[in-house]
Every structure is written in structure tokens, then in C-alpha cells.
Design an enzyme around this catalytic site. Structure first.
Site, PDB file in Angstrom:
ATOM      1  CG  HIS A  16      17.484  31.089 -32.259  1.00 33.35           C
ATOM      2  ND1 HIS A  16      16.411  30.703 -33.046  1.00 33.35           N
ATOM      3  CD2 HIS A  16      16.954  31.770 -31.217  1.00 33.35           C
ATOM      4  CE1 HIS A  16      15.289  31.123 -32.522  1.00 33.35           C
ATOM      5  NE2 HIS A  16      15.584  31.788 -31.410  1.00 33.35           N
ATOM      6  CD  GLU A 104      13.492  36.170 -26.848  1.00 30.10           C
ATOM      7  OE1 GLU A 104      13.948  37.159 -26.231  1.00 30.10           O
ATOM      8  OE2 GLU A 104      13.358  36.133 -28.091  1.00 30.10           O
TER       9      GLU A 104
END
Length: 237
Positions: A16, A104
């Protein structure tokens, strides 16, 4: 796909774009942050260059896109792929949104801290007397251990390899795109190559950047890191 590896399945690692915390080096796990204006530009630039018909990430060659459940990853997918490509992929049920195995690393007590703050906190708690904290070895207090992350990534890798094993020469569209996070995608790379998390393989993946994994010799048992990749060429030119 050019060269001797034409048709070999690939896994694209799409990190990202920049957020406020990634810009400041803060560990960002479950905290929901938007991309910064710079982050949006990073993803737009890489998407325009490598995503689309005839480009490196060609939707026609994609078997599945897996997206982390975090907002910053979903924003990255929305920016990197144009509307028609997103509609085509979603219409063929090739997009898995909110894939928890791509979340994550769970940082626990270390959420929002930088490395020096984490090491100071651990020292106060009587930890790491002999060597400094290393997430790849020590994991995170009240968060995930290296084994926790290994287990969920290995599950995803098994799923991807099952889809690849009968398509090692381009029999069907088989490219995979993972839209996720810096630590997580580097961890994925280690496990793809068969290394334990603590193996000292130093990897970098900038915000909005794309890495590539594949296989040597069209062989499912030879997973590899593509250190450099040739871009598609127009054979008619």
C-alpha cells in the site's frame, strides 16, 4: 510474458501507499489510516505503469487478487486498477477482499511505536539483556509471534501453490496479486522461499511498490524471487 519463463505463474506483492504512520516509521497493524496524498500518488504512478492490458500486471493473466482487510490496502487496490479492470475481475469472482491472512503483523503493545521506543519499552520490562529486539525473532508482546505469522502465511502459500501446480506453463490465467503491507509482504517472501522468519534475508519494499515472486524452470518445487524482470514487449513491432 517474455523470455524463457513465459507462462510461469507469478505472485505480485503490492505494498500500500504511504500513510502518516509509515512516513514516520511507526508500526501500523490494526490502526486504520488513509493513504496520504503522496501515498495516493505513489500507487497511481505504479498502477499506470505496470497494471493494465499488455502491462506487467495484466488482468487477463490474473487468477486472483487477495487484499488485506485494512483500509489502506483496499484504497491501494482501488487506485492501482482502473474501474473496468476492477469490474471485470470482480465480475469473475477473482477478488478476495478482507483476506485476514494478509493483515499486517499484529504488533500488540508496539502499535504506533517506532523501533527505538519498542526497544526502550522492552528494556524497562527486563527484556533483551543480551541482544536488541528483532521482530523476526522475538515477535510482539500481546501481539503476534513469528510463528503466528508463519502459520497464516503458510496457509495462503499452500492455497496459491495448489492453484499453480497445474498451470506451470501458462495453461490458464494464474498470476496472483497480494495487496498488503511492508512487514507482512517481506514475511511472505521469506516463507515463499522456505526461510524461517529469523533468517537474515534483508528485504526492502517501498510504499506503493511492487515485488515479484515466481518459480525457476517452471517447477512448483523451485519457488524463487525475481530479482529483476523484463517488461512485456510487443512482438509485432
Amino acid at each position: 510474458m517474455p523470455g524463457q519463463d513465459a507462462g510461469t505463474p507469478r505472485v505480485f506483492l503490492y505494498r500500500h501507499g504511504q500513510t502518516e504512520w509509515s512516513q514516520n516509521g511507526r508500526y501500523t497493524g490494526v490502526t486504520e489510516l488513509d493513504l496520504t496524498p503522496t501515498g495516493r500518488k505513489q500507487v497511481s504512478a505504479s498502477g499506470k505503469m505496470i497494471v493494465g492490458s499488455g502491462k506487467l500486471i495484466d488482468p487477463a493473466n490474473i487468477a486472483r487478487v487477495y487484499i488485506s482487510p485494512r483500509k489502506r490496502a483496499m484504497q491501494t487496490f482501488d487506485i492501482a486498477f482502473d474501474d473496468s479492470d476492477k469490474q471485470a475481475l470482480q465480475g469473475k469472482d477473482k477478488v478476495t477482499q478482507k483476506e485476514e491472512r494478509l493483515a499486517e503483523w499484529g504488533y500488540g503493545l508496539y502499535e504506533g511505536l517506532v523501533t527505538k521506543e519498542i526497544r526502550a519499552l522492552r528494556k524497562e520490562r527486563g527484556l533483551d539483556a543480551e541482544r536488541p529486539w528483532d521482530i523476526w525473532r522475538d515477535g510482539c508482546e500481546e501481539g503476534e509471534s513469528a510463528q503466528d505469522v508463519t502459520d497464516r502465511l503458510d496457509s495462503l502459500i499452500r492455497e496459491i501453490r495448489a492453484s499453480h501446480k497445474d498451470n506451470m506453463h501458462g495453461e490458464n490465467p494464474s498470476d496472483i496479486v497480494l495487496v498488503a503491507h511492508g512487514h507482512l509482504l517481506r514475511a511472505f517472501t521469506k516463507r515463499w522461499l522456505g526461510y524461517p522468519m529469523e533468517f537474515p534475508l534483508l528485504l526492502m519494499l517501498e510504499p506503493g511498490a511492487v515485488g515479484v515472486l515466481s518459480y525457476q524452470h517452471h517447477n512448483i518445487d523451485e519457488p524463487a524471487l525475481l530479482v529483476g524482470y523484463g517488461f512485456p514487449v510487443d512482438e509485432e513491432e
